[in-house]
Design a protein around this motif. Structure first.
Motif, mmCIF file in Angstrom:
data_model
loop_
_atom_site.group_PDB
_atom_site.id
_atom_site.type_symbol
_atom_site.label_atom_id
_atom_site.label_comp_id
_atom_site.label_asym_id
_atom_site.label_seq_id
_atom_site.Cartn_x
_atom_site.Cartn_y
_atom_site.Cartn_z
ATOM 1 N N TYR B 36 -48.512 -17.108 6.492
ATOM 2 C CA TYR B 36 -47.964 -16.676 7.778
ATOM 3 C C TYR B 36 -49.012 -15.906 8.580
ATOM 4 O O TYR B 36 -49.818 -15.179 8.021
ATOM 5 C CB TYR B 36 -46.773 -15.743 7.558
ATOM 6 C CG TYR B 36 -45.434 -16.443 7.462
ATOM 7 C CD1 TYR B 36 -44.948 -17.191 8.514
ATOM 8 C CD2 TYR B 36 -44.649 -16.313 6.329
ATOM 9 C CE1 TYR B 36 -43.707 -17.810 8.443
ATOM 10 C CE2 TYR B 36 -43.402 -16.918 6.241
ATOM 11 C CZ TYR B 36 -42.941 -17.666 7.306
ATOM 12 O OH TYR B 36 -41.706 -18.268 7.237
ATOM 13 N N LEU B 47 -43.617 -14.572 13.612
ATOM 14 C CA LEU B 47 -44.311 -15.131 12.454
ATOM 15 C C LEU B 47 -44.400 -16.640 12.617
ATOM 16 O O LEU B 47 -43.425 -17.298 12.958
ATOM 17 C CB LEU B 47 -43.541 -14.845 11.164
ATOM 18 C CG LEU B 47 -43.602 -13.440 10.608
ATOM 19 C CD1 LEU B 47 -43.034 -13.430 9.191
ATOM 20 C CD2 LEU B 47 -45.006 -12.888 10.606
ATOM 21 N N THR B 78 -44.014 -15.009 -1.216
ATOM 22 C CA THR B 78 -42.998 -15.218 -2.253
ATOM 23 C C THR B 78 -42.415 -16.629 -2.252
ATOM 24 O O THR B 78 -41.535 -16.918 -3.059
ATOM 25 C CB THR B 78 -41.818 -14.234 -2.046
ATOM 26 O OG1 THR B 78 -41.350 -14.362 -0.699
ATOM 27 C CG2 THR B 78 -42.224 -12.802 -2.303
ATOM 28 N N GLU B 79 -42.900 -17.500 -1.356
ATOM 29 C CA GLU B 79 -42.288 -18.816 -1.182
ATOM 30 C C GLU B 79 -43.140 -19.956 -1.678
ATOM 31 O O GLU B 79 -44.367 -19.916 -1.547
ATOM 32 C CB GLU B 79 -42.126 -19.106 0.310
ATOM 33 C CG GLU B 79 -41.087 -18.326 0.967
ATOM 34 C CD GLU B 79 -41.172 -18.559 2.455
ATOM 35 O OE1 GLU B 79 -40.778 -19.635 2.905
ATOM 36 O OE2 GLU B 79 -41.646 -17.659 3.147
ATOM 37 N N GLY B 80 -42.487 -21.016 -2.097
ATOM 38 C CA GLY B 80 -43.179 -22.254 -2.395
ATOM 39 C C GLY B 80 -43.503 -23.010 -1.111
ATOM 40 O O GLY B 80 -43.044 -22.656 -0.026
ATOM 41 N N TYR B 131 -40.050 -28.531 2.806
ATOM 42 C CA TYR B 131 -39.362 -27.675 1.823
ATOM 43 C C TYR B 131 -38.550 -26.690 2.646
ATOM 44 O O TYR B 131 -39.091 -26.043 3.546
ATOM 45 C CB TYR B 131 -40.392 -26.939 0.972
ATOM 46 C CG TYR B 131 -39.832 -26.147 -0.190
ATOM 47 C CD1 TYR B 131 -38.709 -26.582 -0.887
ATOM 48 C CD2 TYR B 131 -40.443 -24.974 -0.617
ATOM 49 C CE1 TYR B 131 -38.222 -25.867 -1.959
ATOM 50 C CE2 TYR B 131 -39.969 -24.254 -1.701
ATOM 51 C CZ TYR B 131 -38.856 -24.694 -2.369
ATOM 52 O OH TYR B 131 -38.369 -23.982 -3.436
ATOM 53 N N GLY B 132 -37.252 -26.583 2.326
ATOM 54 C CA GLY B 132 -36.394 -25.759 3.170
ATOM 55 C C GLY B 132 -36.572 -26.221 4.607
ATOM 56 O O GLY B 132 -36.635 -27.422 4.889
ATOM 57 N N GLN B 134 -39.290 -25.288 6.491
ATOM 58 C CA GLN B 134 -40.615 -24.751 6.817
ATOM 59 C C GLN B 134 -41.295 -25.483 7.972
ATOM 60 O O GLN B 134 -42.182 -24.915 8.621
ATOM 61 C CB GLN B 134 -41.510 -24.773 5.573
ATOM 62 C CG GLN B 134 -41.055 -23.739 4.534
ATOM 63 C CD GLN B 134 -41.905 -23.724 3.288
ATOM 64 O OE1 GLN B 134 -42.628 -24.686 3.010
ATOM 65 N NE2 GLN B 134 -41.823 -22.644 2.529
ATOM 66 N N LYS B 171 -35.478 -17.093 16.136
ATOM 67 C CA LYS B 171 -34.899 -16.668 14.859
ATOM 68 C C LYS B 171 -35.742 -17.204 13.716
ATOM 69 O O LYS B 171 -36.229 -18.337 13.779
ATOM 70 C CB LYS B 171 -33.486 -17.248 14.710
ATOM 71 C CG LYS B 171 -32.400 -16.294 15.093
ATOM 72 C CD LYS B 171 -31.078 -16.755 14.488
ATOM 73 C CE LYS B 171 -29.973 -15.790 14.827
ATOM 74 N NZ LYS B 171 -28.689 -16.224 14.302
ATOM 75 N N TYR B 174 -35.344 -18.338 7.841
ATOM 76 C CA TYR B 174 -34.423 -17.825 6.809
ATOM 77 C C TYR B 174 -33.066 -17.609 7.456
ATOM 78 O O TYR B 174 -32.030 -17.982 6.913
ATOM 79 C CB TYR B 174 -34.977 -16.537 6.190
ATOM 80 C CG TYR B 174 -36.421 -16.711 5.865
ATOM 81 C CD1 TYR B 174 -36.805 -17.460 4.749
ATOM 82 C CD2 TYR B 174 -37.416 -16.231 6.709
ATOM 83 C CE1 TYR B 174 -38.132 -17.692 4.481
ATOM 84 C CE2 TYR B 174 -38.743 -16.456 6.444
ATOM 85 C CZ TYR B 174 -39.097 -17.194 5.332
ATOM 86 O OH TYR B 174 -40.414 -17.425 5.071
ATOM 87 N N ASP B 175 -33.099 -16.968 8.626
ATOM 88 C CA ASP B 175 -31.863 -16.784 9.385
ATOM 89 C C ASP B 175 -31.207 -18.135 9.651
ATOM 90 O O ASP B 175 -29.995 -18.304 9.479
ATOM 91 C CB ASP B 175 -32.188 -16.123 10.734
ATOM 92 C CG ASP B 175 -31.870 -14.654 10.760
ATOM 93 O OD1 ASP B 175 -30.698 -14.311 10.591
ATOM 94 O OD2 ASP B 175 -32.801 -13.856 10.919
ATOM 95 N N GLN B 176 -32.013 -19.096 10.066
ATOM 96 C CA GLN B 176 -31.460 -20.413 10.397
ATOM 97 C C GLN B 176 -30.848 -21.077 9.158
ATOM 98 O O GLN B 176 -29.725 -21.591 9.199
ATOM 99 C CB GLN B 176 -32.555 -21.306 10.976
ATOM 100 C CG GLN B 176 -33.084 -20.834 12.331
ATOM 101 C CD GLN B 176 -34.161 -21.768 12.873
ATOM 102 O OE1 GLN B 176 -34.025 -22.984 12.825
ATOM 103 N NE2 GLN B 176 -35.234 -21.199 13.383
ATOM 104 N N MET B 177 -31.606 -21.056 8.046
ATOM 105 C CA MET B 177 -31.130 -21.747 6.834
ATOM 106 C C MET B 177 -29.848 -21.116 6.307
ATOM 107 O O MET B 177 -28.908 -21.817 5.930
ATOM 108 C CB MET B 177 -32.202 -21.712 5.741
ATOM 109 C CG MET B 177 -33.393 -22.613 6.023
ATOM 110 S SD MET B 177 -34.511 -22.784 4.593
ATOM 111 C CE MET B 177 -35.296 -21.186 4.538
ATOM 112 N N VAL B 178 -29.821 -19.777 6.264
ATOM 113 C CA VAL B 178 -28.633 -19.102 5.729
ATOM 114 C C VAL B 178 -27.446 -19.323 6.663
ATOM 115 O O VAL B 178 -26.326 -19.563 6.208
ATOM 116 C CB VAL B 178 -28.917 -17.600 5.507
ATOM 117 C CG1 VAL B 178 -27.664 -16.881 5.050
ATOM 118 C CG2 VAL B 178 -30.039 -17.429 4.481
ATOM 119 N N HIS B 536 -31.083 -30.268 6.310
ATOM 120 C CA HIS B 536 -30.703 -29.089 5.520
ATOM 121 C C HIS B 536 -29.210 -29.114 5.183
ATOM 122 O O HIS B 536 -28.782 -28.585 4.161
ATOM 123 C CB HIS B 536 -31.048 -27.821 6.295
ATOM 124 C CG HIS B 536 -30.995 -26.587 5.462
ATOM 125 N ND1 HIS B 536 -31.919 -26.323 4.476
ATOM 126 C CD2 HIS B 536 -30.114 -25.546 5.438
ATOM 127 C CE1 HIS B 536 -31.619 -25.166 3.890
ATOM 128 N NE2 HIS B 536 -30.528 -24.686 4.448
#
Lengths: 573, 573
Positions: B36, B47, B78-80, B131-132, B134, B171, B174-178, B536
């Motif tokens: 990032y 970011l 912390t992410e793949g 992935y996710g 990203q 946003k 992470y906000d979007q995925m959750v 997703h």
């Protein structure tokens, strides 16, 4: 679907012919899932890292001697995770300490890791994430260990409450982490809120709100103030722990004195105070007696210490029954002492002494190291360093790397055990540059090690910050504190009679703190500043001992980095 | 330190006695780090997931037949991470397709994965995270493949420009995925900005800004408008690709017609348009001739199609030299066609036909499947499903799981190949509930498969959305399109003469699209809606073929999940 699932099963006691108490030890089974949820801990909605959908995570409650067996499933989308059991010494289970890059590989999304460990000592503990800055994302909860059946606490109380304190930022931890690692560094600033059991009120004066109906407050279920319901003329134990990312805190209760009886899972000689400091990583028990006017309720207030505060105090309500919890306290909330009144802080800290019966330290040490705490520059990046080496965690966790003697997993060169004799701790470093390494100190097993934590001036003039240092895998005795640079003659002031046993201890600005511990727990253990951004910027070291006595490490703990490669290539025993 | 490091080395040509052209193929070496950074792509700081500190990532440029060898290091905290090479067929290298949970395990922080693959066909491609979500964090860049030495493009041009289009949200992903996985679902909404080569202007009318000095614009280096400098009376090739998360786009240039000559790395029969639609996952080349008044500059405008737009068009400037790039175009930017003018969109899409010389489809198919696209509910969560099964990716990537016949890695039950004959695609489903599974279709190697993509009404009445479907590992022929439910008689309308070869194709609201491909590439391949939030939410399936012919999978690709466990337990060959 990330379905929340918890199961808490009493499995069986361990039948033993050798000990009549063995049959009382229980095995607790937990199944946890870590994932993000939307919540509003301080009335502002944000992503929160939760366990089984709960924030803070579920409280674990067990008895001394019990075993915790916890299946931790990672249901985050793309991130790894681990959980550290703060204050639990993990004797014989160093792979269950829950520190990424140190005791284990991070658990990947959709994967599960089994934490099995004994909670061997009664006390007030907590747990939290120990990967990146996931603690600051909300990954924490309480872990309370009661005395074993047939044992008694050395003080009496009629009821108890558990208060887990934290601070809260509205910026994501990704923003925070990248900012701290940017050149120039973007500092995270002061927290937006303080939380008590995960509840606070951002941009809202709760007292004003309750008195005048202040319109800035938008209280919802997630952020309602905590209410402690008490009966008059009883004694209550408050278990208080701080898992703040940055803030040092002070807690006080209107009209009530507190008697401190426990610190970090060790009994202390009781002493009475009007307010108490608590640093990140610390836990206390205090007793209060509800002997005040029972027709009133009272405020419990938690404010910031040690940094110029820019965060409103968190408030809870001591609700004398049968008053309504919404009955306003007659007196206003206690005022937090001035942030830089360090004399007040020292006065509190120096009062903490071991209760009689606490194990005493060995009277002599085998080794002494001095650790200078400095803020530094590394190629334009801002870092914290110990003896001029900033901690960079390796890809391969130390525990497996050491156990299997993997080459190139970390720097095998011992880090410096002292710092320059002419370093002036009262001034900014002449040369602020530092280096970066994996900082592993390897100690002889069963030796007595003294550590002198030496504070110093930061990069800017006239700045020296508070740092609470936390040791994994051990308690240590706090032998003494002093101002300025530690000198050999200070040894004569060490308290070898009743020094408190702790797992976290503070160094005051420009001061030193001396501690002693015995390297009696084979494993690899982090020793670090518990301020999350400071650790992220390198403020820590690694202690290792007795690696040859570490038992079989579960393979799930070593499937990354070079240990992972060797596992796959079948080069491991 | 996350130091940016790039090396781009010409290593050696492959000496071969069999072919005189083999010595022209190059091996390109890249070393990339994903991490990032803070950047302001639309003038608002956020970011951004960058490669070697760059956003968009570096452009890869190679010639047909060259080999890319790319060491990808993950420097996220912390992410793949993985990277997919969109449009590259990965013949013989299915493990290099860069799809987490499908072709490989995500690369963990501080770990490195080697992508080696051939770029066998000239064309306009790109790469992005898979992935996710990203990709939506900014993890993308261009991949341009020129014709091999000695070959020529079938059209002439004097210069070229590369335009990678994307949309941008403030946003965090992470906000979007959750939010998307929450109950009730929190929709991500429309993007804040559209970006051209990573630059856009949020809350700023660029034209107004340049004309009147509008104060809402705060242009910085990161968000300056893209300028294409041209000479009068020349022909330029614009390579245009869309890696948007959500938006369907339309691109037009003031006063200039465009001649479409390439789509998804395949030549098309040239046709001329005033504006062109481009859906996420598509790429085009168009030729423009700079035959307009050379004393003026011109706007290139990119706006939203297919959803009621709430995002300002992105603008770039066609700068006729020697005019100053800051000389204002005399005419205002082209206006994007009305968002729901689907007739206009269809008219463009239907014009795309293969250039003579393009491989023709087999005249007969061996198998036909129909895939109904529906929006559904699953236990209160909102999902997208195919034939009523929403895709849930497994922990163990399919490629390794299938190759090593690992049990319980995914559902071995073949997913449905059709949907109910009485399903009314024009109305919301009578029962909106769906199930969830791993959705793997296993095809016979070297068979000809027809896929009917059938659109339908979403959950709400009178809503049917556009979905661009992207197939990995293959190009396919687009045999036809139609409105309403596909019927057997529609087969007679299939274009078997000059259907375009593509890797991405759209289904229009309430319509169907028929495509044909040959299962000639042993591996496991995603086929999915290229809209990031739709994927997703489960909008995809998995196609697999010829697994027994998949060569040795690099172990780094299979160190997670059940393949990881088996590797470690030495149960793999």
């Amino acid at each position: 679907m990330h379905m929340a699932k918890t199961s808490l099963l009493f499995i069986a006691c361990i039948v033993s012919l050798l000990s009549h108490t063995a049959c009382q030890a229980k095995v607790w089974q937990f199944e946890w899932e870590v994932g993000y949820v939307y919540a509003s801990p301080d009335c502002e909605e944000k992503l929160v890292m939760a366990i089984n959908g709960q924030f803070p995570g579920p409280t674990i409650r067990a008895k001394a001697g019990d075993t915790i067996h916890l299946k931790l499933k990672n249901t985050l989308d793309t991130e790894g995770v681990v959980i550290h059991w703060h204050g639990i010494r993990q004797q014989g289970t160093p792979w269950a300490d829950g520190t990424a890059s140190i005791s284990q590989c991070a658990i990947n999304p959709e994967e599960t890791f089994n934490y099995t460990f004994e909670v061997d000592k009664a006390g007030t503990y907590f747990y939290h994430g120990h990967y990146g800055m996931q603690r600051a994302a909300g990954l924490y909860g309480s872990l309370i260990v009661d005395v074993a059946d047939g044992e008694e606490e050395p003080f009496h109380y009629n009821g108890e409450f558990n208060l887990l304190l934290s601070d809260w930022y509205h910026k994501s931890i990704y923003d925070q982490m990248v900012g701290l690692s940017s050149r120039p560094m973007k500092w995270i600033g002061e927290p937006q809120s303080l939380l008590i059991n995960g509840r606070g009120q951002y941009n809202c004066s709760l007292a004003a709100h309750l008195i005048q109906g202040s319109s800035t407050c938008k209280l919802t279920k997630d952020c309602e103030p905590v209410v402690l319901q008490v009966l008059p003329n009883k004694t209550y134990r408050l278990r208080i722990a701080s898992t703040t990312s940055l803030a040092s805190l002070n807690l006080a209760i209107g009209n009530h004195k507190m008697t401190v009886v426990e610190a970090d899972g060790n009994y202390v000689e009781p002493f009475s105070v009007d307010d108490m400091d608590i640093y990140s990583g610390e836990s206390y028990s205090v007793l209060i007696t509800t002997d005040q006017n029972p027709s009133s309720n009272y405020w419990l207030s938690v404010g910031v210490r040690g940094r110029k505060p820019n965060t409103q105090p968190a408030l809870a309500i001591i609700n004398y029954l049968p008053n309504s919890p919404s009955k306003l306290p007659e007196s206003s909330p206690p005022v937090t002492p001035v942030w830089n009144d360090y004399a007040h802080s020292k006065s509190f800290t120096y009062k903490i002494l071991a209760k009689e019966g606490t194990p005493r330290p060995p009277q002599k040490h085998n080794k002494r190291i001095a650790l200078l705490n400095t803020q530094n520059k590394l190629d334009g990046y801002t870092k914290w360093a110990i003896n001029n080496v900033s901690l960079a965690l390796p890809t391969t966790p130390y525990l497996g790397a050491m156990k299997f003697q993997i080459k190139h997993a970390f720097d095998p060169q011992p880090p410096p055990e002292n710092f320059s004799s002419d370093y002036d701790v009262m001034k900014p470093a002449k040369n602020p540059n530092t280096t970066q390494s994996t900082n592993a100190y390897v100690f002889q097993l069963n030796s007595t090690v003294d550590v002198i934590l030496q504070n110093a001036n930061a990069i800017a003039e006239n700045v020296s910050e508070i740092h609470p240092w936390h040791l994994h895998g051990h308690d240590f005795w706090v032998l003494g504190y002093g101002d300025g640079r530690f000198q050999e003659k200070d040894v004569s002031t060490f308290n070898l009679k009743n020094p408190p046993l702790r797992n976290t201890v503070v160094i005051f600005p420009y001061g030193w703190t001396a501690l002693r511990f015995v390297t009696d727990n084979p494993g690899v253990w982090a020793f670090h500043c518990h301020i999350e951004p400071h650790l992220h910027m390198g403020m820590g070291v690694i202690f290792a001992e007795g690696i040859e006595y570490v038992g079989k490490i579960p393979r799930d703990a070593i499937t990354c980095g070079l240990t992972g490669k060797m596992l796959i290539n079948n080069h491991l025993p």
